[in-house]
Write a protein that holds these residues in place. Sequence first.
Motif, PDB file in Angstrom:
ATOM      1  N   ARG A 227       0.483  -1.480  -0.027  1.00  0.00           N
ATOM      2  CA  ARG A 227       0.234  -0.173   0.141  1.00  0.00           C
ATOM      3  C   ARG A 227       0.786   1.125   0.096  1.00  0.00           C
ATOM      4  O   ARG A 227       0.093   2.328  -0.578  1.00  0.00           O
ATOM      5  CB  ARG A 227      -0.793  -0.051   0.870  1.00  0.00           C
ATOM      6  N   ALA A 228       2.607   1.218   0.550  1.00  0.00           N
ATOM      7  CA  ALA A 228       3.123   2.410   0.658  1.00  0.00           C
ATOM      8  C   ALA A 228       3.324   2.274  -0.343  1.00  0.00           C
ATOM      9  O   ALA A 228       3.437   3.613  -0.775  1.00  0.00           O
ATOM     10  CB  ALA A 228       3.819   2.050   1.974  1.00  0.00           C
ATOM     11  N   GLN A 240      -2.192  -3.056  -5.365  1.00  0.00           N
ATOM     12  CA  GLN A 240      -2.249  -3.677  -4.563  1.00  0.00           C
ATOM     13  C   GLN A 240      -2.204  -5.133  -3.708  1.00  0.00           C
ATOM     14  O   GLN A 240      -3.398  -5.988  -3.599  1.00  0.00           O
ATOM     15  CB  GLN A 240      -3.056  -2.851  -3.222  1.00  0.00           C
ATOM     16  N   GLY A 242      -3.140  -6.962  -0.492  1.00  0.00           N
ATOM     17  CA  GLY A 242      -2.743  -7.648   1.643  1.00  0.00           C
ATOM     18  C   GLY A 242      -4.522  -7.625   1.554  1.00  0.00           C
ATOM     19  O   GLY A 242      -5.110  -7.610   1.075  1.00  0.00           O
ATOM     20  N   GLY A 245      -5.848  -4.814   0.018  1.00  0.00           N
ATOM     21  CA  GLY A 245      -5.565  -5.079  -0.947  1.00  0.00           C
ATOM     22  C   GLY A 245      -6.351  -6.168  -1.980  1.00  0.00           C
ATOM     23  O   GLY A 245      -7.263  -6.904  -1.265  1.00  0.00           O
ATOM     24  N   GLY A 257      11.395  -4.907  -1.146  1.00  0.00           N
ATOM     25  CA  GLY A 257      11.349  -3.179  -0.608  1.00  0.00           C
ATOM     26  C   GLY A 257      10.379  -3.561   0.017  1.00  0.00           C
ATOM     27  O   GLY A 257       9.780  -2.416   0.981  1.00  0.00           O
ATOM     28  N   GLN A 263      -0.448  -6.191   7.593  1.00  0.00           N
ATOM     29  CA  GLN A 263      -1.439  -5.790   6.651  1.00  0.00           C
ATOM     30  C   GLN A 263      -1.328  -5.991   5.365  1.00  0.00           C
ATOM     31  O   GLN A 263      -1.969  -6.125   4.682  1.00  0.00           O
ATOM     32  CB  GLN A 263      -2.017  -4.005   6.380  1.00  0.00           C
ATOM     33  N   HIS A 264      -0.349  -6.355   5.215  1.00  0.00           N
ATOM     34  CA  HIS A 264       0.282  -6.333   4.053  1.00  0.00           C
ATOM     35  C   HIS A 264       0.290  -8.194   3.483  1.00  0.00           C
ATOM     36  O   HIS A 264      -0.242  -9.174   2.368  1.00  0.00           O
ATOM     37  CB  HIS A 264       2.009  -6.260   3.140  1.00  0.00           C
ATOM     38  N   ASN A 278      15.427  -7.140   1.137  1.00  0.00           N
ATOM     39  CA  ASN A 278      15.471  -6.043   2.292  1.00  0.00           C
ATOM     40  C   ASN A 278      16.730  -5.440   2.662  1.00  0.00           C
ATOM     41  O   ASN A 278      17.512  -6.662   2.592  1.00  0.00           O
ATOM     42  CB  ASN A 278      14.233  -6.286   2.803  1.00  0.00           C
ATOM     43  N   ASP A 280      16.744  -4.115   5.081  1.00  0.00           N
ATOM     44  CA  ASP A 280      17.471  -4.588   6.819  1.00  0.00           C
ATOM     45  C   ASP A 280      17.163  -5.548   7.411  1.00  0.00           C
ATOM     46  O   ASP A 280      15.951  -6.261   7.314  1.00  0.00           O
ATOM     47  CB  ASP A 280      16.123  -3.684   7.429  1.00  0.00           C
ATOM     48  N   ALA A 283      13.828  -6.297   9.608  1.00  0.00           N
ATOM     49  CA  ALA A 283      12.471  -6.605   8.789  1.00  0.00           C
ATOM     50  C   ALA A 283      11.815  -7.585   9.059  1.00  0.00           C
ATOM     51  O   ALA A 283      11.747  -8.834   8.965  1.00  0.00           O
ATOM     52  CB  ALA A 283      12.600  -6.215   7.596  1.00  0.00           C
ATOM     53  N   GLY A 295      20.110  -6.317   1.753  1.00  0.00           N
ATOM     54  CA  GLY A 295      20.826  -6.084   0.939  1.00  0.00           C
ATOM     55  C   GLY A 295      19.801  -5.050   0.220  1.00  0.00           C
ATOM     56  O   GLY A 295      18.889  -4.778   0.266  1.00  0.00           O
ATOM     57  N   ASP A 296      20.967  -4.034  -0.706  1.00  0.00           N
ATOM     58  CA  ASP A 296      19.939  -3.374  -1.597  1.00  0.00           C
ATOM     59  C   ASP A 296      20.051  -4.112  -3.026  1.00  0.00           C
ATOM     60  O   ASP A 296      20.284  -3.803  -2.962  1.00  0.00           O
ATOM     61  CB  ASP A 296      20.992  -1.821  -1.795  1.00  0.00           C
ATOM     62  N   HIS A 298      19.189  -1.765  -5.431  1.00  0.00           N
ATOM     63  CA  HIS A 298      18.515  -1.657  -6.243  1.00  0.00           C
ATOM     64  C   HIS A 298      20.029  -2.414  -7.178  1.00  0.00           C
ATOM     65  O   HIS A 298      20.591  -2.083  -8.182  1.00  0.00           O
ATOM     66  CB  HIS A 298      19.660  -0.413  -5.951  1.00  0.00           C
TER      67      HIS A 298
HETATM   68  C1  FAD Z   1      -6.514  -0.577   7.608  1.00  0.00           C
HETATM   69  C2  FAD Z   1      -4.821  -0.661   7.390  1.00  0.00           C
HETATM   70  C3  FAD Z   1      -5.154  -1.134   5.879  1.00  0.00           C
HETATM   71  C4  FAD Z   1      -4.378  -1.397   5.051  1.00  0.00           C
HETATM   72  N1  FAD Z   1      -3.904  -2.010   3.959  1.00  0.00           N
HETATM   73  C5  FAD Z   1      -2.618  -2.649   2.827  1.00  0.00           C
HETATM   74  C6  FAD Z   1      -3.246  -3.326   2.295  1.00  0.00           C
HETATM   75  O1  FAD Z   1      -4.051  -3.892   1.763  1.00  0.00           O
HETATM   76  N2  FAD Z   1      -1.200  -3.491   1.865  1.00  0.00           N
HETATM   77  C7  FAD Z   1      -0.188  -3.445   2.454  1.00  0.00           C
HETATM   78  O2  FAD Z   1       1.186  -3.666   1.838  1.00  0.00           O
HETATM   79  N3  FAD Z   1      -0.011  -2.291   3.390  1.00  0.00           N
HETATM   80  C8  FAD Z   1      -1.577  -2.158   4.296  1.00  0.00           C
HETATM   81  N4  FAD Z   1      -1.892  -1.361   4.845  1.00  0.00           N
HETATM   82  C9  FAD Z   1      -0.432  -0.130   5.781  1.00  0.00           C
HETATM   83  C10 FAD Z   1       0.967  -1.336   5.842  1.00  0.00           C
HETATM   84  O3  FAD Z   1       0.736  -0.792   7.441  1.00  0.00           O
HETATM   85  C11 FAD Z   1       1.943  -0.473   5.724  1.00  0.00           C
HETATM   86  O4  FAD Z   1       2.583   0.902   5.918  1.00  0.00           O
HETATM   87  C12 FAD Z   1       2.600  -1.148   4.241  1.00  0.00           C
HETATM   88  O5  FAD Z   1       2.212  -2.789   4.232  1.00  0.00           O
HETATM   89  C13 FAD Z   1       4.259  -0.187   4.150  1.00  0.00           C
HETATM   90  O6  FAD Z   1       4.353  -0.890   3.197  1.00  0.00           O
HETATM   91  P1  FAD Z   1       6.383  -1.026   3.038  1.00  0.00           P
HETATM   92  O7  FAD Z   1       6.417  -2.505   3.560  1.00  0.00           O
HETATM   93  O8  FAD Z   1       6.231  -1.069   1.532  1.00  0.00           O
HETATM   94  O9  FAD Z   1       6.492   0.106   3.370  1.00  0.00           O
HETATM   95  P2  FAD Z   1       7.465   0.732   4.982  1.00  0.00           P
HETATM   96  O10 FAD Z   1       6.992  -0.361   5.767  1.00  0.00           O
HETATM   97  O11 FAD Z   1       8.246   1.522   4.308  1.00  0.00           O
HETATM   98  O12 FAD Z   1       8.684  -0.875   4.265  1.00  0.00           O
HETATM   99  C14 FAD Z   1       9.596  -0.355   3.159  1.00  0.00           C
HETATM  100  C15 FAD Z   1      10.489  -1.407   3.639  1.00  0.00           C
HETATM  101  O13 FAD Z   1      11.317  -1.307   2.576  1.00  0.00           O
HETATM  102  C16 FAD Z   1      12.952  -1.736   3.205  1.00  0.00           C
HETATM  103  N5  FAD Z   1      14.129  -0.846   2.116  1.00  0.00           N
HETATM  104  C17 FAD Z   1      14.136   0.808   1.549  1.00  0.00           C
HETATM  105  N6  FAD Z   1      15.377   0.707   0.960  1.00  0.00           N
HETATM  106  C18 FAD Z   1      15.590  -0.341   0.519  1.00  0.00           C
HETATM  107  C19 FAD Z   1      16.862  -0.667  -0.744  1.00  0.00           C
HETATM  108  N7  FAD Z   1      16.979   0.060  -0.915  1.00  0.00           N
HETATM  109  N8  FAD Z   1      17.184  -2.148  -0.699  1.00  0.00           N
HETATM  110  C20 FAD Z   1      16.043  -3.322   0.007  1.00  0.00           C
HETATM  111  N9  FAD Z   1      15.356  -2.747   0.742  1.00  0.00           N
HETATM  112  C21 FAD Z   1      14.907  -1.674   0.589  1.00  0.00           C
HETATM  113  C22 FAD Z   1      13.456  -0.634   4.017  1.00  0.00           C
HETATM  114  O14 FAD Z   1      13.925  -1.827   4.608  1.00  0.00           O
HETATM  115  C23 FAD Z   1      12.117  -1.315   4.552  1.00  0.00           C
HETATM  116  O15 FAD Z   1      11.581  -2.550   5.245  1.00  0.00           O
HETATM  117  C24 FAD Z   1      -2.599  -0.955   6.003  1.00  0.00           C
HETATM  118  C25 FAD Z   1      -2.454  -0.618   7.243  1.00  0.00           C
HETATM  119  C26 FAD Z   1      -4.206   0.216   7.922  1.00  0.00           C
HETATM  120  C27 FAD Z   1      -3.731   0.895   8.881  1.00  0.00           C
END
Ligand code: FAD
Length: 308
Positions: A227-228, A240, A242, A245, A257, A263-264, A278, A280, A283, A295-296, A298
């Motif tokens: 979702r992010a 999306q 999750g 989604g 990443g 939620q995901h 990832n 981190d 994670a 790792g990165d 990219h």
């Molecule tokens: C009611 C509700 C419903 C939701 N529904 C959904 C849903 O359906 N689906 C969903 O996905 N989310 C949903 N969310 C949002 C969810 O809580 C998270 O905010 C979201 O999943 C985070 O997305 P992300 O992992 O992409 O981002 P982030 O949490 O920001 O994570 C990004 C990750 O990328 C890694 N990263 C960064 N740069 C690099 C790099 N260069 N190389 C390798 N790794 C890297 C970081 O270490 C980090 O772990 C919902 C939230 C709520 C409150």
Amino acid sequence: MKTLIIAEHDGQSLKGATLSAVTAATKLGAPVDVLVVGSSVSAAASQAASVAGVDRVLTVEDAALEHTLAEFLAPIAKQLAGDYTHIILGASTFGKDLAPRVAALCGVNQLSEVIEVIDAETFKRPIYAGNAIATVKSSDAIKVMTVRGTAFAAAGNGGSASVEAASVTVPSAKVRFVGAEVSESDRPELESADIVVSGGRGVGSKEDFAKVFELADKLGAAVGASRAAVDSGFVPNDMQVGQTGKMVAPKLYIAVGISGAIQHLAGMKESGTIVAINKDEEAPIFGIADYGLVGDLHEILPELVSKI
Ligand SMILES: Cc1cc2nc3c(=O)[nH]c(=O)nc-3n(C[C@H](O)[C@H](O)[C@H](O)COP(=O)(O)OP(=O)(O)OC[C@H]3O[C@@H](n4cnc5c(N)ncnc54)[C@H](O)[C@@H]3O)c2cc1C
């Protein structure tokens, strides 16, 4: 006891969600009818007739039904509902739009996202973003429910059901179809693909998401997103995965990443093999991953693509 499945189709063929609904329906051990509604349904109806487990196909064909809007379909289903103990739809966007309307018109509760049929009245469904499974019992005369495609395999061929026109009045709804924006893609459908590569906020930008698409294309995979990533404008929201989604359960899920918020995970944790990339190592996604690459992305994605 008798079950009606409301088919999701594109005029030519049935969607996978409907084939999963047939499998769920056969668990009830009662005759299964499939309702195919549209402006031209003969191809989809004959496919439905050939699906194993289907006893009868009912068609409703009318020019006004070209866009299969829930506002038209729900009153049609209501006219037929009296003959059935169960009305089942796939838990797709189509099913989630239509089932509550059918339930409301029938004056019953809707059972959402059923993942197991225990008996004719008792079902299992996930709650709290899939962190708990509720066993629910319905005493409604008609059980209107959506079933998760990830929990029921698609029914195969082998049936030879009869096809007949249903005797219903096509309603005049107070809505009219204005237009549809459909995203065209040569890639496999996200919800039924064997391999899904999903990107998260960590991918960084819309431009960098090309690296995710590149890996997916090498693997013949569908592309999903967190979702992010959607909220950041990297990709459209129909990608999306999750809780809010799409639910996916491919043989291989590659999370790039993506941190692994619950939620995901709710949308992909039933996947066969999960690979996480990832930077981190703490994670949460690594908690459910079968293989983790710290790792990165990219650097890792281009390397992976060059080696496949
Ligand atoms: C009611 C509700 C419903 C939701 N529904 C959904 C849903 O359906 N689906 C969903 O996905 N989310 C949903 N969310 C949002 C969810 O809580 C998270 O905010 C979201 O999943 C985070 O997305 P992300 O992992 O992409 O981002 P982030 O949490 O920001 O994570 C990004 C990750 O990328 C890694 N990263 C960064 N740069 C690099 C790099 N260069 N190389 C390798 N790794 C890297 C970081 O270490 C980090 O772990 C919902 C939230 C709520 C409150």
